[in-house]
Enzyme design. Structure first.
Site, PDB file in Angstrom:
ATOM      1  N   LYS A 102      -4.398  46.813  16.733  1.00 50.53           N
ATOM      2  CA  LYS A 102      -5.590  46.693  15.875  1.00 50.53           C
ATOM      3  C   LYS A 102      -5.140  46.328  14.471  1.00 50.53           C
ATOM      4  O   LYS A 102      -4.025  46.666  14.059  1.00 50.53           O
ATOM      5  CB  LYS A 102      -6.349  48.020  15.835  1.00 50.53           C
ATOM      6  CG  LYS A 102      -7.790  47.898  15.408  1.00 50.53           C
ATOM      7  CD  LYS A 102      -8.687  47.456  16.557  1.00 50.53           C
ATOM      8  CE  LYS A 102     -10.122  47.315  16.159  1.00 50.53           C
ATOM      9  NZ  LYS A 102     -10.981  47.098  17.331  1.00 50.53           N
TER      10      LYS A 102
HETATM   11  P1  NAD Z   1     -20.522  43.654  12.980  1.00 45.50           P
HETATM   12  O1  NAD Z   1     -19.851  43.561  11.668  1.00 45.50           O
HETATM   13  O2  NAD Z   1     -21.013  42.417  13.627  1.00 45.50           O
HETATM   14  O3  NAD Z   1     -21.749  44.681  12.873  1.00 45.50           O
HETATM   15  C1  NAD Z   1     -21.599  45.959  12.351  1.00 45.50           C
HETATM   16  C2  NAD Z   1     -22.961  46.600  12.255  1.00 45.50           C
HETATM   17  O4  NAD Z   1     -22.790  47.935  11.780  1.00 45.50           O
HETATM   18  C3  NAD Z   1     -23.890  45.908  11.251  1.00 45.50           C
HETATM   19  O5  NAD Z   1     -25.199  45.918  11.748  1.00 45.50           O
HETATM   20  C4  NAD Z   1     -23.773  46.799  10.035  1.00 45.50           C
HETATM   21  O6  NAD Z   1     -24.902  46.741   9.200  1.00 45.50           O
HETATM   22  C5  NAD Z   1     -23.651  48.150  10.672  1.00 45.50           C
HETATM   23  N1  NAD Z   1     -23.089  49.138   9.750  1.00 45.50           N
HETATM   24  C6  NAD Z   1     -22.009  49.018   8.959  1.00 45.50           C
HETATM   25  N2  NAD Z   1     -21.863  50.123   8.210  1.00 45.50           N
HETATM   26  C7  NAD Z   1     -22.855  50.956   8.556  1.00 45.50           C
HETATM   27  C8  NAD Z   1     -23.248  52.243   8.134  1.00 45.50           C
HETATM   28  N3  NAD Z   1     -22.580  52.904   7.186  1.00 45.50           N
HETATM   29  N4  NAD Z   1     -24.343  52.806   8.705  1.00 45.50           N
HETATM   30  C9  NAD Z   1     -25.055  52.145   9.649  1.00 45.50           C
HETATM   31  N5  NAD Z   1     -24.729  50.925  10.092  1.00 45.50           N
HETATM   32  C10 NAD Z   1     -23.642  50.334   9.549  1.00 45.50           C
HETATM   33  O7  NAD Z   1     -19.491  44.448  13.917  1.00 45.50           O
HETATM   34  P2  NAD Z   1     -19.454  44.487  15.488  1.00 45.50           P
HETATM   35  O8  NAD Z   1     -18.444  43.500  15.968  1.00 45.50           O
HETATM   36  O9  NAD Z   1     -20.833  44.465  16.039  1.00 45.50           O
HETATM   37  O10 NAD Z   1     -18.791  45.934  15.731  1.00 45.50           O
HETATM   38  C11 NAD Z   1     -19.567  47.113  15.783  1.00 45.50           C
HETATM   39  C12 NAD Z   1     -18.753  48.202  16.487  1.00 45.50           C
HETATM   40  O11 NAD Z   1     -18.404  47.753  17.793  1.00 45.50           O
HETATM   41  C13 NAD Z   1     -17.442  48.573  15.809  1.00 45.50           C
HETATM   42  O12 NAD Z   1     -17.180  49.939  16.004  1.00 45.50           O
HETATM   43  C14 NAD Z   1     -16.436  47.754  16.561  1.00 45.50           C
HETATM   44  O13 NAD Z   1     -15.131  48.315  16.508  1.00 45.50           O
HETATM   45  C15 NAD Z   1     -17.002  47.836  17.958  1.00 45.50           C
HETATM   46  N6  NAD Z   1     -16.558  46.774  18.857  1.00 45.50           N
HETATM   47  C16 NAD Z   1     -16.747  45.460  18.572  1.00 45.50           C
HETATM   48  C17 NAD Z   1     -16.340  44.494  19.486  1.00 45.50           C
HETATM   49  C18 NAD Z   1     -16.599  43.025  19.275  1.00 45.50           C
HETATM   50  O14 NAD Z   1     -16.310  42.249  20.186  1.00 45.50           O
HETATM   51  N7  NAD Z   1     -17.158  42.598  18.175  1.00 45.50           N
HETATM   52  C19 NAD Z   1     -15.691  44.887  20.652  1.00 45.50           C
HETATM   53  C20 NAD Z   1     -15.519  46.234  20.923  1.00 45.50           C
HETATM   54  C21 NAD Z   1     -15.960  47.169  20.022  1.00 45.50           C
END
Ligand code: NAD
Length: 412
Positions: A102
């Site tokens: 990561k």
């Molecule tokens: P992203 O940046 O596209 O979206 C993040 C979301 O979280 C946004 O809607 C943002 O407004 C919200 N957010 C941020 N801070 C916040 C807070 N303090 N309170 C409430 N909401 C908040 O990111 P993503 O890729 O959708 O990732 C989201 C989660 O999923 C993370 O934990 C990430 O590790 C996990 N994840 C992502 C992927 C991927 O393929 N993108 C894969 C596995 C896991």
């Protein structure tokens, strides 16, 4: 407790049930390499700012290190370490030949101009290029990074490797060797898990309700996929606003609103009532999906949860004490290392396609994704019901078995 303590507690709980022994336990809890760099960035106004960046390579017994890169002010050693270890277990749960890693940069990307963001990304690659590569460590998008970030990384890496090597990152734009279906893969996987959990409980999917925290990549694609099956999104929230709509949001329209909003938020979406994080987590819904940041489901929050199923779209959203409470309450918790593994699975497909220089249609990607996730689901749930284990413990046991066997076979 940090996210790292949480991840270790889940690991140790499963490892002790399995009685893996202290040697394997030590091996599997220690990252292979931790790189911390200072990224100096010339801002548009001529000032120099310095941001701390991390790449943690947790384990490569089963294949090259694999894991996302996040841009977030709270990114630090402990968080990146925890997330790297989760990647090791996640790739093992779904049986794809990768290890876990990561990365992160402690920065608020919303404070940077597009030019500053590009320079930051390229400078970060300058400092980590010697530890990444298509058969060594393959970053991908995570919080606040996207296909554009990956395009910059691939381009900058090519300056060191002697040519453009698409397989150095996944989650690239389609036009530069990305995969069909990658963008929506994590959210689709989350949606599949929600559907299968409802089906296992004998609950109808069509007409079910869902509350989602986070409406970025994962949350929005989970909502859109669930919407196709008649699931109503009734509560949604992100970094700037929480909204409710008992009739159900139009997830496509909400995603378009977020994409067009300068804050990338659901804030200001018409026809919704104001809500709060407390209301979202305590909503009387069938499915709850935390899809933002880690550590949000605390004991206090867990006590208020009324959903029957919780699917962890985010990485590490639930602290161990809250997890125990939810399990005791009878909530079906689908753990991150299974629930959000759709992204890394299609990342694997992207890497395979890059290696072959042969690209698949979206239908093929989606079918293969569903097949792999369903197989992992059946293995986790099968082990869980056989030994009366919750899905998280079962998933960890499966993963530890796979990684431990690979490590033993290869030798230290
Ligand atoms: P992203 O940046 O596209 O979206 C993040 C979301 O979280 C946004 O809607 C943002 O407004 C919200 N957010 C941020 N801070 C916040 C807070 N303090 N309170 C409430 N909401 C908040 O990111 P993503 O890729 O959708 O990732 C989201 C989660 O999923 C993370 O934990 C990430 O590790 C996990 N994840 C992502 C992927 C991927 O393929 N993108 C894969 C596995 C896991």
């Amino acid at each position: 407790m940090s996210h790292l303590d949480d991840a270790l507690e889940y690991f140790t709980h499963a490892a002790r049930i399995m009685d893996v022994g202290s040697n394997i336990e030590k091996l599997l809890t220690t990252p292979v390499r931790q790189l911390k760099v200072e990224v100096a960035l010339k801002m548009d106004d001529g000032r120099v700012e310095v941001f701390t960046g991390y790449r943690v390579q947790h384990n490569s017994a089963r294949g090259p290190f694999k894991g996302g890169l996040r841009y977030h002010p709270q990114a630090d050693d402990a968080e990146v370490n925890a997330l790297a270890s989760l990647m090791t277990w996640k790739t093992a749960v779904v049986g794809i030949p990768f290890g876990g890693g990561k990365g992160g940069v402690a920065v608020d990307p919303f404070q940077l101009s597009p030019g500053e963001l590009e320079r930051l990304t390229r400078r970060f690659v300058d400092q980590i290029h010697f530890v990444i590569g298509p058969s060594l460590d393959i970053p991908a998008p995570d919080v606040n990074t996207n296909s554009q970030t990956m395009a910059w990384i691939a381009d900058q890496y090519g300056k060191y490797s002697g040519g453009f090597e698409p397989g150095v990152v996944t989650g690239k734009p389609i036009q530069i060797n990305g995969s069909q279906g990658r963008e929506e893969a994590t959210g689709r996987g989350v949606a599949f898990c929600a559907r299968w959990a409802l089906e296992d409980l004998g609950l109808p999917v069509d007409g079910a309700t869902v509350a989602i925290q986070g409406f970025g990549n994962v949350g929005s694609w989970a909502a859109r996929t669930l919407g196709e099956w008649g699931v109503r999104l009734v509560q949604v929230g992100d970094h700037a606003a929480y909204l409710a709509n008992p009739e159900g949001f139009d997830a496509e329209a909400l995603a378009a609103h977020v994409a067009a909003s300068p804050e990338r938020s659901v804030k200001g979406f018409p026809g919704a009532d104001a809500s709060s994080a407390e209301e979202l987590f305590a909503a009387d819904v069938d499915v709850l999906i935390p899809a933002a940041l880690g550590g949000v489901i605390t004991e206090q929050v867990a006590r208020s949860v009324r959903a029957k199923v919780m699917v962890e779209g985010a990485n590490g959203p639930t602290v161990p004490a809250a997890h125990r409470l939810l399990v005791d309450k009878g909530v079906t918790v689908i753990p991150d290392i299974l629930a959000n593994a759709g992204g890394v699975t299609v990342s694997y497909f992207e890497w395979v396609q890059n290696t072959q220089r042969y690209y698949w249609e979206k239908e093929e990607v989606n079918q293969r994704l569903e097949r792999i996730l369903r197989k992992a689901w059946d293995r986790v749930m099968g082990l869980g019901s056989k030994h009366k284990l919750d899905p998280r413990t079962a998933a960890f046991i499966l993963a530890i078995r796979e990684v431990g066997t690979a490590a033993s076979l290869r030798g230290i």
